[in-house]
Motif scaffolding. Structure first.
Motif, PDB file in Angstrom:
ATOM      1  N   VAL A 203       0.857  -1.183  -0.058  1.00 14.83           N
ATOM      2  CA  VAL A 203      -0.043   0.061   0.137  1.00 14.83           C
ATOM      3  C   VAL A 203       0.916   1.229   0.098  1.00 14.83           C
ATOM      4  N   ILE A 204       1.911   1.286   0.870  1.00 14.94           N
ATOM      5  CA  ILE A 204       2.865   2.526   0.761  1.00 14.94           C
ATOM      6  C   ILE A 204       3.395   2.644  -0.399  1.00 14.94           C
ATOM      7  N   ALA A 205       4.098   1.378  -1.218  1.00 16.26           N
ATOM      8  CA  ALA A 205       4.651   1.781  -2.394  1.00 16.26           C
ATOM      9  C   ALA A 205       3.538   2.153  -3.760  1.00 16.26           C
ATOM     10  N   ALA A 206       2.450   1.790  -3.288  1.00  9.70           N
ATOM     11  CA  ALA A 206       1.169   2.304  -4.402  1.00  9.70           C
ATOM     12  C   ALA A 206       1.217   3.775  -4.280  1.00  9.70           C
ATOM     13  N   HIS A 207       1.215   4.532  -3.004  1.00  9.11           N
ATOM     14  CA  HIS A 207       0.871   5.690  -2.905  1.00  9.11           C
ATOM     15  C   HIS A 207       1.974   6.750  -2.885  1.00  9.11           C
ATOM     16  N   ALA A 208       3.485   6.110  -3.061  1.00  7.94           N
ATOM     17  CA  ALA A 208       4.756   6.866  -2.512  1.00  7.94           C
ATOM     18  C   ALA A 208       4.551   8.030  -3.224  1.00  7.94           C
ATOM     19  N   VAL A 209       5.117   9.149  -2.357  1.00  3.33           N
ATOM     20  CA  VAL A 209       5.428  10.698  -2.984  1.00  3.33           C
ATOM     21  C   VAL A 209       6.972  11.081  -2.388  1.00  3.33           C
ATOM     22  N   PRO A 210       7.852  10.864  -3.192  1.00  4.16           N
ATOM     23  CA  PRO A 210       9.182  10.836  -2.950  1.00  4.16           C
ATOM     24  C   PRO A 210       9.482  12.366  -2.273  1.00  4.16           C
ATOM     25  N   HIS A 211       8.908  13.433  -2.887  1.00  6.43           N
ATOM     26  CA  HIS A 211       9.105  14.885  -2.703  1.00  6.43           C
ATOM     27  C   HIS A 211       7.835  15.756  -2.653  1.00  6.43           C
ATOM     28  N   THR A 212       7.819  16.320  -1.353  1.00  6.07           N
ATOM     29  CA  THR A 212       6.576  17.205  -1.503  1.00  6.07           C
ATOM     30  C   THR A 212       6.921  18.188  -0.090  1.00  6.07           C
ATOM     31  N   THR A 213       6.389  19.297  -0.592  1.00  2.04           N
ATOM     32  CA  THR A 213       6.079  20.299   0.861  1.00  2.04           C
ATOM     33  C   THR A 213       4.942  20.264   1.071  1.00  2.04           C
TER      34      THR A 213
ATOM     35  N   LEU B  59       0.362  13.186   3.627  1.00  2.00           N
ATOM     36  CA  LEU B  59      -0.618  12.124   4.361  1.00  2.00           C
ATOM     37  C   LEU B  59      -1.100  11.385   3.498  1.00  2.00           C
ATOM     38  N   ALA B  60      -1.434  11.526   2.246  1.00  2.00           N
ATOM     39  CA  ALA B  60      -2.347  10.644   1.501  1.00  2.00           C
ATOM     40  C   ALA B  60      -1.328   9.548   0.958  1.00  2.00           C
ATOM     41  N   SER B  61       0.063   9.769   1.099  1.00  2.00           N
ATOM     42  CA  SER B  61       1.171   8.707   0.675  1.00  2.00           C
ATOM     43  C   SER B  61       1.252   7.838   1.708  1.00  2.00           C
TER      44      SER B  61
ATOM     45  N   GLY C   6       8.496  14.346   1.787  1.00  2.00           N
ATOM     46  CA  GLY C   6       8.983  13.242   1.541  1.00  2.00           C
ATOM     47  C   GLY C   6      10.300  12.959   1.944  1.00  2.00           C
ATOM     48  N   ALA C   7      11.411  13.497   2.068  1.00  2.00           N
ATOM     49  CA  ALA C   7      12.824  13.328   2.320  1.00  2.00           C
ATOM     50  C   ALA C   7      13.085  13.455   3.703  1.00  2.00           C
TER      51      ALA C   7
END
Length: 453
Positions: A199-209, A215-217, A335-336
């Motif tokens: 589930v985490i892999a399917a929603h991954a967001v590597p970078h976001t402010t 939260l959605a990731s 994300g980071a």
């Protein structure tokens, strides 16, 4: 007069099994020896010139020291993030008299007996409160967990997905079953970070402010699915199992049903999930990043109800600090940035402030943060003010206000999402085995599971 001579006597309001009552608490040899009504009668224990007598102020109440079973101290290896001296002083300042150190993020990770001894050597002579240790269940330690258990580890922590550090890999579903089977054979305890990797892999967001994107990731589905995996394995193996830092209230029905069916599962949540809300996390405010994440206010309401209903057993800090640079305060990249909340010193006022606003009694807070965690790990001689219990005690002024100044907190790095928060509940004094804890105190003991009465 009869009985042992006392080292310390505290008189005033005391939180006991009977609620908050006026009592005389006498301490000898580090333990409570009498707990008597303040009725004007002569004490039944002998005083001498060395007895210290403390009269509590009218606004103070004596509590058992808190037991925090989820603390990342990180020493050795990542001592720049946190260390035993700073962590235990922060603990004492927050009324925590016993903490259990997680097997990561130190190097080496506590996944074998040799690493456990390295950890104990690093802590020896440096701790202001009592410290115990969890072991780690990673692929390489399977088949060898009984040795860690025999060496005094209180149980075993595992991840179902990437832990964030390479020296502590996750268990697959098959490996989870193997670990539970092994641990059940000696009736140990397995702690699980329950988020589903797919589930985490399917929603991954590597970078976001943007906090909403972060939260959605890590959606509630990730926790729900992982909890279902854990419950199925616990049901099949009979292993005592503890779900750490539950964030998603959607998982509560499955947990309640499993417990009703006799599955041996307990659950914790943390102050940040009870007191922070996604609606209040500003974009780029990475001090509030943790995994699983802080969710919405309605979710927090359901977690509180889970505590009241007894589905959630305990509240512990998950103190997971890092250096300020790892929080990426300059870029605000959720994300980071390192995911972890530093709150070891603040747990009691945080939870009490929120509980008080909800009409929840101080007795309940103490049960969730002291008695419950002590019982979870078998430390039945602490977590309560009672005859025979260790005199690990906290003097709290429950109505006094404080404003959090992150620069004055005792943990190593001045990063916390609570900077500037106005709270109620000031810890005025902390006693370890009947002796006051000061900034210079290093009287904490290293406790082992086999020492438990």
């Amino acid at each position: 007069m009869s009985g042992p001579a006392v080292d310390l006597e505290i008189r005033g309001r005391v939180l006991t099994d009977d609620g908050v009552v006026l009592r005389r608490v006498a301490v000898s040899g580090g333990r409570v020896v009498t707990l008597e009504s303040l009725s004007g009668l002569a004490p039944t224990v002998a005083h001498d010139a060395g007895t210290v007598v403390v009269e509590l102020a009218d606004d103070e109440v004596l509590l058992p020291g808190l037991v925090d079973t989820h603390v990342h101290v990180n020493e050795p290896g990542r001592t720049a993030w946190e260390g035993f001296a700073t962590a235990t002083r922060a603990a004492a300042a927050g009324g925590v008299t016993t903490l259990l150190d997680m097997p990561l993020n130190s190097i080496p990770a506590t996944t074998d007996v040799g690493a456990l001894e390295v950890k104990r050597a690093a802590a020896e002579g440096a701790v202001a409160v009592d410290v115990g240790f969890w072991g780690g269940a990673v692929p390489a330690s399977l088949g060898h967990l009984a040795a860690l258990h025999a060496a005094g580890a209180f149980g075993f922590k595992c991840f179902l997905l990437d832990s964030g550090v390479p020296e502590f890999p996750a268990l697959s579903t098959d490996q989870l079953h193997a670990a539970m089977t092994e641990i059940a054979a000696f009736d140990g305890l397995l702690l699980v970070h329950a988020e589903d990797p797919d589930v985490i892999a399917a929603h991954a967001v590597p970078h976001t402010t943007r906090y909403a994107e972060f939260l959605a990731s890590r959606p509630p589905e990730a926790e729900v699915r992982a909890v279902e995996t854990v419950l199925a394995a616990a049901r099949a193996t009979g292993c005592r199992t503890h779900v750490v830092h539950l964030s998603a209230a959607d998982a509560l029905p499955a947990l309640a049903a499993a417990r009703a069916d006799g599955v041996r599962v307990t659950v914790e949540t943390c102050p940040h999930y009870l007191t922070l809300a996604a609606e209040d996390v500003a974009d780029g405010w990475t001090p509030a990043k943790c995994c699983p994440p802080v969710r919405g206010a309605a979710n927090a309401d359901r977690l509180w109800q889970g505590l009241v209903d007894g589905v959630i057993d305990v509240v512990v800090s998950d103190h997971s600090p890092a250096t300020a640079d790892l929080k990426l305060l300059g870029t605000g990249d959720f994300g980071a940035a390192w995911g972890g909340i530093a709150s070891l010193q603040l747990g009691l006022p945080l939870v009490w402030t929120a509980a008080r606003a909800r009409g929840v009694a101080l007795e309940d807070v103490v049960r969730w943060m002291s008695t419950g965690p002590a019982d979870l790990v078998g430390l039945a001689d602490r977590g309560r003010v009672a005859v025979g219990a260790r005199a690990d005690l906290v003097v709290l002024a429950p109505e006094e206000e404080l404003v959090v100044d992150v620069a004055r907190l005792r943990h190593r790095n001045p990063v916390s999402p609570y900077d500037g928060a106005r709270l109620r509940g000031v810890v005025r004094r902390t006693y370890l085995a009947g002796r006051p804890v000061t900034d210079d105190t290093t009287a904490g003991r290293l406790v082992r599971r086999e020492e438990t009465p």
